[in-house]
Design an enzyme around this catalytic site. Structure first.
Site, mmCIF file in Angstrom:
data_model
loop_
_atom_site.group_PDB
_atom_site.id
_atom_site.type_symbol
_atom_site.label_atom_id
_atom_site.label_comp_id
_atom_site.label_asym_id
_atom_site.label_seq_id
_atom_site.Cartn_x
_atom_site.Cartn_y
_atom_site.Cartn_z
ATOM 1 C CB SER C 63 -0.911 0.033 1.230
ATOM 2 O OG SER C 63 -1.884 -0.967 1.128
ATOM 3 C CE LYS C 66 -3.865 0.861 -1.141
ATOM 4 N NZ LYS C 66 -4.573 0.378 0.075
ATOM 5 C CE1 TYR C 188 -5.491 -0.671 -4.723
ATOM 6 C CE2 TYR C 188 -5.586 -3.048 -4.597
ATOM 7 C CZ TYR C 188 -5.588 -1.828 -3.975
ATOM 8 O OH TYR C 188 -5.675 -1.757 -2.610
ATOM 9 C CE1 TYR C 240 -3.652 0.161 5.049
ATOM 10 C CE2 TYR C 240 -2.253 -0.864 6.693
ATOM 11 C CZ TYR C 240 -2.541 -0.581 5.372
ATOM 12 O OH TYR C 240 -1.720 -1.046 4.385
ATOM 13 C CB VAL C 258 0.022 -5.862 4.432
ATOM 14 C CG1 VAL C 258 -1.214 -5.209 5.008
ATOM 15 C CG2 VAL C 258 -0.112 -6.150 2.960
#
Lengths: 304, 304, 304, 304
Positions: C63, C66, C188, C240, C258
């Site tokens: 992530s 992102k 993605y 998160y 992660v």
């Protein structure tokens, strides 16, 4: 149909299954009951009593009392009542406050805790002495003096009433609560602390099997339409978030309490009360539910 | 009881009420139906047909089809089915995905969309040609060729299937979906695009009023216990998040669709289908629900 | 401030604490990494590299990617982007779909999965070859060819993409998704499968510590205002549902993945990347978070 | 940087924008304030005061007071406090009770209402005369007698305290509330009914811009680490469910109140208070937020 033979068979078969659950422990007093208690009483529409096991031993009726207070209030307010409380199944635990927030202070139904608090509040608005009125009403329904209050349970519940008190204040914030909160909470706890035995409970539920006419009170308690509606509510909402499962497996309108009791009716046939204190994780008596399932299997009829 | 007189009275009284709602517009094709359509068909257990208004005009049965696919799958999987889908009322709109997340991919009941997708997926696992099988099955239940597919509705729904497709992928993420997603979605949309008239629908529902035996198919469709369970599911979950209200006001097991149809049964007595396209905000036909309420009022009986 | 000494001290102290977590197992490939890996790289605004431990060992950035795709898209769409995705912390797990339903298809922020899917969809609308563009962009930010794709991770994630695919269809149902869903999912998954080492990652994040100007790319990547806004987003949403805790304990804008990586920046001072695969229950690297906490404690400064 | 010129420019530009909102009406008293009030006060770390508009007119600080009580309690309980209240942004309205239920009685952060009630309860456990202590504490922080209580606001809030009282009982049900509920509610309402002007408020917030040392109280109020943590909390949680937006657009730690005030700080530089009564739909002052956005744009610096 020999009802005595029927409930005796059911009683024996359930006992052989050795079902286990957990006695309610949210208040200490409830844990003192022997977990092996188990009784069934069935009353037909002539008033004949069929019983087996501990059917004459009093137990804490807890939420089953909500059917009586709903009846008292429904009779007074008629359909106006439904602006204050809905008639939809909840899908959430009985003491959830989140749903009440999402639905802006109108409880899902009269049997979840916030709904029952609204009912008790409405009752307080109409009856001068609410606790005495409840007691007299149930005695009349059962055709005998039978209501006892377990003072230890009542004191214990009063000391653990924070969550219900929170709900009452929350209802008041949404202008859906009229009376003094501590007074209503006391009445609410009073009705939950009532003790009755299966026989008395089945008698007191008899009017719902009989289109609203009580053969014990010897008068119409609710009219036909109202009586049917209370039954519909019990079917869709009477067993917390396990109501669908109960309708699916048993198919009778009924109401359970965390004391381990279940009262149910078969319209036009009989009322029945079953008691056994061990509960499943949804808060319903494991033996009582199994007993009623076996009973409708054997009867080869249910509502459906 | 003169059923023809009964439904004619109901038909007239509802028409006089001038109830208004909103024709479903989530797919453009559904808006093309005349909003004034209104028909009622009742079939007794000897197969006698009573009809009034547009009871022979086909309409899009939409979610009413879920009762047929549930029946097909329940018969094949028996109680094993209930590990994949629950039997509790939802309390949420039929196409909510949030509840599916909270309950880890096990839909609340077979009538909310994710539940119906699980049913269609299970059906796909057991029937070689799912769409043809559904068509044949319903024809057999109605005792006549009656299933038509509205191709425009089907294409339109396929083009607006993102939400249902999302649910299918979500179910698959929770390992509660076995077959190819586009294929199952096509079958799901196919079943929703079926057109039948009230008379055909009432015939096809007849077995549920008759302990599972269809006088039109001339065979047992479900056994007694299964048939009663489907009825229980319809009563607690058949009208989206208005199921409690329907049980409360009408008291019959039934299933509605956004095409404006409602099929319902009175156990041991009759099956009935009512159709009128204007919906209330919960997605149920305003006239159909009112008609069934008046009908049970006049009958002086319901389940309860 | 001797950064080399600082990170060496931090490295040693964290190692002595013997913190344990759980290597991500939602895709099998991620579990193959040695759980003892631990590296830190810090880059000051002159481009000087300070490193300790496994700071040159590539790992799956997941992530963290992102932030790069957000930057690409923010630069193209500017403030118009914020009609498609919000900038509020979520308070829910990163892959929750419930919130998306309550908020009608507008994701909470660009770092929760549905938000990142919207970003990748927007990127697909503006870049001809999205995957190559992402790769080239990150290489440019780091000033060197450094982007590798872990094919096993990519294949594994593609095979477990149901939940993200569900979200994409759900976004499409709300008309917040423009491109072909499988293509966007591939892009993605591609970006999540990128491997970089701490040194490369810290270099690639350098522009965010430097008001949007990259000393490695030798150009303005974002203007000052945009760069500050990306930092604000990382601070409030980068970890998160543990973002508040990270802001509270560490106080630097950053983003975790992660794979066990965390990249963070101190505005006007440095960028830093830390990697250790064992995660806490919120999905953030236990050692990386502890290392950054110790680092800001020793520095005696943070944002605040 | 000429701060006086800066805030004067900001003041004028905001006034020209003619932004409109809605004065808080949840208690009648708050609606009596003139909607055109608008003031800004900025205090640098030497204590120099810069002011414009109604910066010396007292207003109801409401939830801004939560920063002071948090500081009092954080200093006493240190990190033990965080077992009773979390530090995560909420994503829900400040007075939501649903989240409290889902998270089993531990409020999301000290600024949502249930969190602030826990803080006031903790304060009640440590200070003999809670209301007097709060008053004295704020006076000391501002270096002058400045705390006034608006008795009408306090009485009005006490009469509308059902929702907060519900939350307190709910917290007590989860054993996260120690003191007498009516007493704590009175203290909570007391702190919300405090009136201060922008100048006094900016002075009282000064310690948070100065690593915990107050130049007005002439002592360390919190240590560096604690002071930074309060700032982190304000950044992630200080503006209800608009905290992300404020961090994104403004980038300063701050706290708003429904009286229309906002207090914020730039670490190492200044504290600032802005007041204008008209609120956006999230409950934050439209002009105050715009003013702070323009201010950080002009300053060319923020936290990030």
């Amino acid at each position: 149909m020999d009802y005595q033979e029927l409930i005796s068979e059911v009683y024996q078969e359930v006992n052989e299954l050795d079902l286990r659950g957990k006695v309610a422990d949210y208040i200490p007093e409830l844990t003192k009951v022997s977990r092996n208690r188990f009784g069934i009483a069935l009353i037909d529409l002539e008033g004949k009593v069929y019983g087996v096991g501990d059917y004459q031993v009093p137990f804490s009726i807890q939420s089953i009392s909500k059917v009586f207070t709903l009846t008292m209030v429904f009779h007074k307010f008629r359909s106006k009542l439904w602006s204050r409380v809905n008639v939809e199944p909840s899908g959430n635990p009985f003491n959830s406050i989140a749903q009440l927030e999402y639905e802006k202070g109108v409880p899902r139904n009269p049997f979840v805790n916030p709904g029952a608090l609204v009912i008790t509040d409405a009752l307080t608005s109409k009856f001068e002495n609410p606790t005495q009125s409840i007691r007299d009403y149930i005695d009349e329904l059962a055709g005998q003096h039978c209501v006892r209050i377990n003072e230890e349970v009542m004191q214990s519940e009063l000391q653990h009433a924070e969550r219900n008190t929170a709900m009452a204040y929350f209802l008041k914030a949404y202008k859906n609560f009229d009376n003094d909160i501590p007074e209503v909470i006391r009445t609410y706890v009073y009705q939950c602390s009532i003790e009755m035995c299966c026989e008395e409970l089945a008698k007191a539920f008899s009017y719902l099997a009989n289109d609203g006419y009580s053969i014990f009170a010897k008068r119409e308690i609710l009219n036909e339409s109202q009586s049917r509606r209370v039954n519909a509510l019990m079917l869709t909402c009477g067993f917390y978030d396990e109501s669908g499962e109960f309708a699916f497996r048993v198919g009778l309108p009924g109401k359970s309490g965390v004391g381990g009791g279940v009262a149910a009716i078969m319209p036009g046939k009989f009322s029945i009360a079953v008691w056994s204190p061990e509960l499943n994780e949804k808060g319903n008596s494991v033996k009582a539910i199994k007993a009623l399932e076996l009973l409708t299997d054997k009867l080869k009829f249910s509502l459906f």
